[in-house]
Write a protein that holds these residues in place. Sequence first.
Motif, PDB file in Angstrom:
ATOM      1  N   MET A   1      22.428   2.808 -19.584  1.00 35.44           N
ATOM      2  CA  MET A   1      22.365   2.411 -18.182  1.00 35.44           C
ATOM      3  C   MET A   1      23.196   1.134 -17.967  1.00 35.44           C
ATOM      4  N   ASN A   2      24.048   1.137 -16.961  1.00 37.99           N
ATOM      5  CA  ASN A   2      24.827  -0.089 -16.744  1.00 37.99           C
ATOM      6  C   ASN A   2      23.992  -1.146 -16.016  1.00 37.99           C
ATOM      7  N   LYS A   3      24.601  -2.319 -15.892  1.00 42.69           N
ATOM      8  CA  LYS A   3      23.846  -3.468 -15.422  1.00 42.69           C
ATOM      9  C   LYS A   3      23.398  -3.304 -13.966  1.00 42.69           C
ATOM     10  N   LYS A   4      24.308  -2.742 -13.150  1.00 35.17           N
ATOM     11  CA  LYS A   4      24.011  -2.585 -11.731  1.00 35.17           C
ATOM     12  C   LYS A   4      22.823  -1.637 -11.519  1.00 35.17           C
ATOM     13  N   ALA A   5      22.869  -0.537 -12.234  1.00 38.14           N
ATOM     14  CA  ALA A   5      21.796   0.446 -12.118  1.00 38.14           C
ATOM     15  C   ALA A   5      20.478  -0.148 -12.596  1.00 38.14           C
ATOM     16  N   LEU A   6      20.556  -0.990 -13.636  1.00 40.60           N
ATOM     17  CA  LEU A   6      19.347  -1.625 -14.160  1.00 40.60           C
ATOM     18  C   LEU A   6      18.740  -2.550 -13.101  1.00 40.60           C
ATOM     19  N   THR A   7      19.607  -3.370 -12.476  1.00 41.47           N
ATOM     20  CA  THR A   7      19.132  -4.267 -11.422  1.00 41.47           C
ATOM     21  C   THR A   7      18.454  -3.469 -10.320  1.00 41.47           C
ATOM     22  N   GLN A   8      19.116  -2.370  -9.932  1.00 44.56           N
ATOM     23  CA  GLN A   8      18.542  -1.491  -8.910  1.00 44.56           C
ATOM     24  C   GLN A   8      17.136  -1.047  -9.290  1.00 44.56           C
ATOM     25  N   GLN A   9      17.018  -0.626 -10.547  1.00 43.19           N
ATOM     26  CA  GLN A   9      15.734  -0.141 -11.041  1.00 43.19           C
ATOM     27  C   GLN A   9      14.674  -1.246 -10.973  1.00 43.19           C
ATOM     28  N   ILE A  10      15.068  -2.442 -11.413  1.00 41.41           N
ATOM     29  CA  ILE A  10      14.110  -3.558 -11.420  1.00 41.41           C
ATOM     30  C   ILE A  10      13.638  -3.852  -9.999  1.00 41.41           C
ATOM     31  N   ILE A  11      14.604  -3.925  -9.078  1.00 40.23           N
ATOM     32  CA  ILE A  11      14.243  -4.214  -7.688  1.00 40.23           C
ATOM     33  C   ILE A  11      13.324  -3.127  -7.131  1.00 40.23           C
ATOM     34  N   PHE A  12      13.710  -1.888  -7.405  1.00 40.68           N
ATOM     35  CA  PHE A  12      12.927  -0.754  -6.928  1.00 40.68           C
ATOM     36  C   PHE A  12      11.479  -0.844  -7.414  1.00 40.68           C
ATOM     37  N   TRP A  13      11.326  -1.118  -8.728  1.00 39.85           N
ATOM     38  CA  TRP A  13       9.980  -1.162  -9.287  1.00 39.85           C
ATOM     39  C   TRP A  13       9.193  -2.374  -8.800  1.00 39.85           C
ATOM     40  N   THR A  14       9.902  -3.482  -8.565  1.00 41.94           N
ATOM     41  CA  THR A  14       9.203  -4.648  -8.013  1.00 41.94           C
ATOM     42  C   THR A  14       8.574  -4.285  -6.678  1.00 41.94           C
ATOM     43  N   PHE A  15       9.396  -3.676  -5.790  1.00 38.50           N
ATOM     44  CA  PHE A  15       8.875  -3.280  -4.478  1.00 38.50           C
ATOM     45  C   PHE A  15       7.711  -2.308  -4.633  1.00 38.50           C
ATOM     46  N   ARG A  16       7.913  -1.354  -5.528  1.00 40.02           N
ATOM     47  CA  ARG A  16       6.902  -0.321  -5.677  1.00 40.02           C
ATOM     48  C   ARG A  16       5.577  -0.933  -6.166  1.00 40.02           C
ATOM     49  N   ILE A  17       5.665  -1.814  -7.168  1.00 40.65           N
ATOM     50  CA  ILE A  17       4.440  -2.410  -7.717  1.00 40.65           C
ATOM     51  C   ILE A  17       3.726  -3.247  -6.654  1.00 40.65           C
ATOM     52  N   MET A  18       4.543  -3.988  -5.880  1.00 41.02           N
ATOM     53  CA  MET A  18       3.940  -4.815  -4.820  1.00 41.02           C
ATOM     54  C   MET A  18       3.147  -3.941  -3.838  1.00 41.02           C
ATOM     55  N   SER A  19       3.759  -2.840  -3.439  1.00 40.30           N
ATOM     56  CA  SER A  19       3.040  -2.024  -2.447  1.00 40.30           C
ATOM     57  C   SER A  19       1.857  -1.300  -3.074  1.00 40.30           C
ATOM     58  N   ILE A  20       1.995  -0.931  -4.331  1.00 47.84           N
ATOM     59  CA  ILE A  20       0.860  -0.296  -4.994  1.00 47.84           C
ATOM     60  C   ILE A  20      -0.307  -1.268  -5.091  1.00 47.84           C
ATOM     61  N   MET A  21       0.019  -2.539  -5.314  1.00 43.75           N
ATOM     62  CA  MET A  21      -1.038  -3.540  -5.432  1.00 43.75           C
ATOM     63  C   MET A  21      -1.883  -3.614  -4.162  1.00 43.75           C
ATOM     64  N   VAL A  22      -1.218  -3.530  -3.032  1.00 40.84           N
ATOM     65  CA  VAL A  22      -1.938  -3.559  -1.757  1.00 40.84           C
ATOM     66  C   VAL A  22      -2.938  -2.409  -1.700  1.00 40.84           C
ATOM     67  N   VAL A  23      -2.428  -1.237  -2.086  1.00 47.82           N
ATOM     68  CA  VAL A  23      -3.294  -0.063  -2.064  1.00 47.82           C
ATOM     69  C   VAL A  23      -4.467  -0.250  -3.028  1.00 47.82           C
ATOM     70  N   ILE A  24      -4.171  -0.801  -4.211  1.00 45.66           N
ATOM     71  CA  ILE A  24      -5.230  -1.009  -5.206  1.00 45.66           C
ATOM     72  C   ILE A  24      -6.316  -1.933  -4.658  1.00 45.66           C
ATOM     73  N   VAL A  25      -5.892  -3.031  -4.036  1.00 44.57           N
ATOM     74  CA  VAL A  25      -6.867  -3.976  -3.497  1.00 44.57           C
ATOM     75  C   VAL A  25      -7.748  -3.285  -2.454  1.00 44.57           C
ATOM     76  N   LEU A  26      -7.106  -2.527  -1.559  1.00 50.42           N
ATOM     77  CA  LEU A  26      -7.875  -1.826  -0.534  1.00 50.42           C
ATOM     78  C   LEU A  26      -8.889  -0.880  -1.166  1.00 50.42           C
ATOM     79  N   PHE A  27      -8.423  -0.094  -2.149  1.00 51.99           N
ATOM     80  CA  PHE A  27      -9.326   0.840  -2.792  1.00 51.99           C
ATOM     81  C   PHE A  27     -10.420   0.136  -3.579  1.00 51.99           C
ATOM     82  N   ALA A  28     -10.088  -0.996  -4.170  1.00 54.59           N
ATOM     83  CA  ALA A  28     -11.090  -1.759  -4.921  1.00 54.59           C
ATOM     84  C   ALA A  28     -12.228  -2.175  -3.987  1.00 54.59           C
ATOM     85  N   ILE A  29     -11.841  -2.670  -2.793  1.00 57.93           N
ATOM     86  CA  ILE A  29     -12.862  -3.091  -1.827  1.00 57.93           C
ATOM     87  C   ILE A  29     -13.715  -1.896  -1.419  1.00 57.93           C
TER      88      ILE A  29
END
Lengths: 284, 250
Positions: free
Chosen positions: A1-29
């Motif tokens: 994987m080249n560097k650009k694609a890797l950065t893309q992946q990291i950014i993508f997963w950061t966003f995804r984890i952040m939004s999943i966290m919101v869902v997790i908190v809601l479900f936890a409550i």
Amino acid sequence: MNKKALTQQIIFWTFRIMSIMVVIVLFAILYFITIRGAQAISWDFLTKSPEEGMVKGGIFPAIIGTLYLIVGSLIFAFPIGVFSGIYLNEYLKDGKLKSFIQLMTNNLAGVPSIVFGLFGMALFVNRLHFGDSILAGSLTLGLLVLPIIIRTTEESLKSVDDSYRLASYAMGATKLYTIKKVVLPLAFPNVITGIILSIGRVSGETAAILFTVAAYFLPKLPHSIFDQVMALPYHLYVLTTSGTNIEASRPVAYGTAFVLVFIVLVTNVIANLIRNYFNKKYKA
Amino acid sequence: MSQLETKNLNFYYGSSIALKNISMAMQKNSVTAFIGPSGCGKSTLLRLFNRMNDLIDGIKIEGEVLIEGNNIYAPKVNVEGLRKQVGMVFQKPNPFPKSIWENVAFGLKVNGIKSTSEINDRVELALKQSALWDEVKSILQRSALQLSGGQQQRLCIARALANEPSILLMDEPASALDPISTAKIEELIYELKEKFTIIIVTHSMQQAARVSDRTAFFYMGELVEYDETKTIFTNPSKERTTNYVTGRFG
Ligand SMILES: Nc1ncnc2c1ncn2[C@@H]1O[C@H](COP(=O)(O)OP(=O)(O)OP(=O)(O)O)[C@@H](O)[C@H]1O
Ligand SMILES: [Mg+2]
């Protein structure tokens, strides 16, 4: 994987984890409340008054009280809020007055709810002699959610494309007709969002009803808008802080929380259905 | 008497002048094309004919606009009534996000017509006049937004026609459309002039030449030349016009 694609992946997963966290908190409550609260739920719990120092019996008066306050506050806030929103977006020209009103609306939204409570007590309970009552509480809660309704109405109207207004005027429609038949129907689904937010706010509000309507213990149902009522959030507060036997009333407290969350979720679902219905009706 | 006439018309947006001393007359059942470089005031003049400029803040109008001899800027004129008489089609197709039927019925409902059978008849007539009926007669309840761009524009024409206007204003009605849809609109304009007086703003010389009887060339807020379309394109009297229609500037 080249560097650009890797950065893309990291950014993508950061966003995804952040939004999943919101869902997790809601479900936890929800999970937490359900696990502890669901077992308290029974037919009696939903239909009876509190008994034996509130460790037994049900929360029926508080459920009814909260429903009254939701309806009562919206009766005041919805028309005033929607008309203000229409006035601000459709009639008032950009300028000092408009900026001033918008600024004040935003400030009102930022005022702590306990201050609304005090104001409501001073004006509605004492000055206007409504006493601790559904009327005083609804007015106070209405004021509290007014900025939400004004702002969402204004935003929804703003998002209606001007080309529709122009088309309507060009057909010989008056301004009022255009607003009624073209602009409002298109904005309506989003106006509903304001109501959803308001219902959530009203049903969970404690400070604003403390001095204006909420009763500590009132096993009978109100007969008029000048009666006091129990309300779910306040009942929950009482159960967890000042009951005669706090440990014994824990299950009732969680049951109350469960019912409160349930009411908010159900009203949200209903409001969303209404919104989708209107969205489908007017969009392709 | 001409159907539509302007006399010494000046128009200002705030303090900047957009139209200077425009005097021109348009005959009944004719097609007039407005041409000229971007920003010369074509749309502004068009919007003066149905008073849509009234919606803009800080405008000023001097001179007269007469429809069948009556000044439409006289104090007691009913603006809504005027707009029913002078229909408008916009550059970007803007059907309401409602059904096809409701779009065409809109003006009728504005006019307070209640009878469903009358509305149905007039919807059908307007859709036939705009050459859309055959394509939509079986899908009248479908959302107008599902139509193609060209169909949407003909629907907007039908919507305007349902009001039974005497004048139809079109501001670059085909500029957002493909060549085939454009050809259909042009054909339509040709047919519609039997019943309506049409003014069309266009950036296409070919279009002006194809559809219009007379052409007005504007430059920086002034009416440079206004004549038979044939004359404007083959033998204009002003050099500016020659340069513009031959594509040497603009
Ligand atoms: N709402 C407005 N407020 C202020 N100035 C405007 C407004 N609309 C147009 N103008 C100005 O008036 C002049 C004429 O504009 P107009 O839109 O009538 O030109 P046009 O010939 O239709 O141009 P185009 O071919 O690009 O559509 C321009 O200088 C424009 O910037
Ligand atoms: Mg233009």
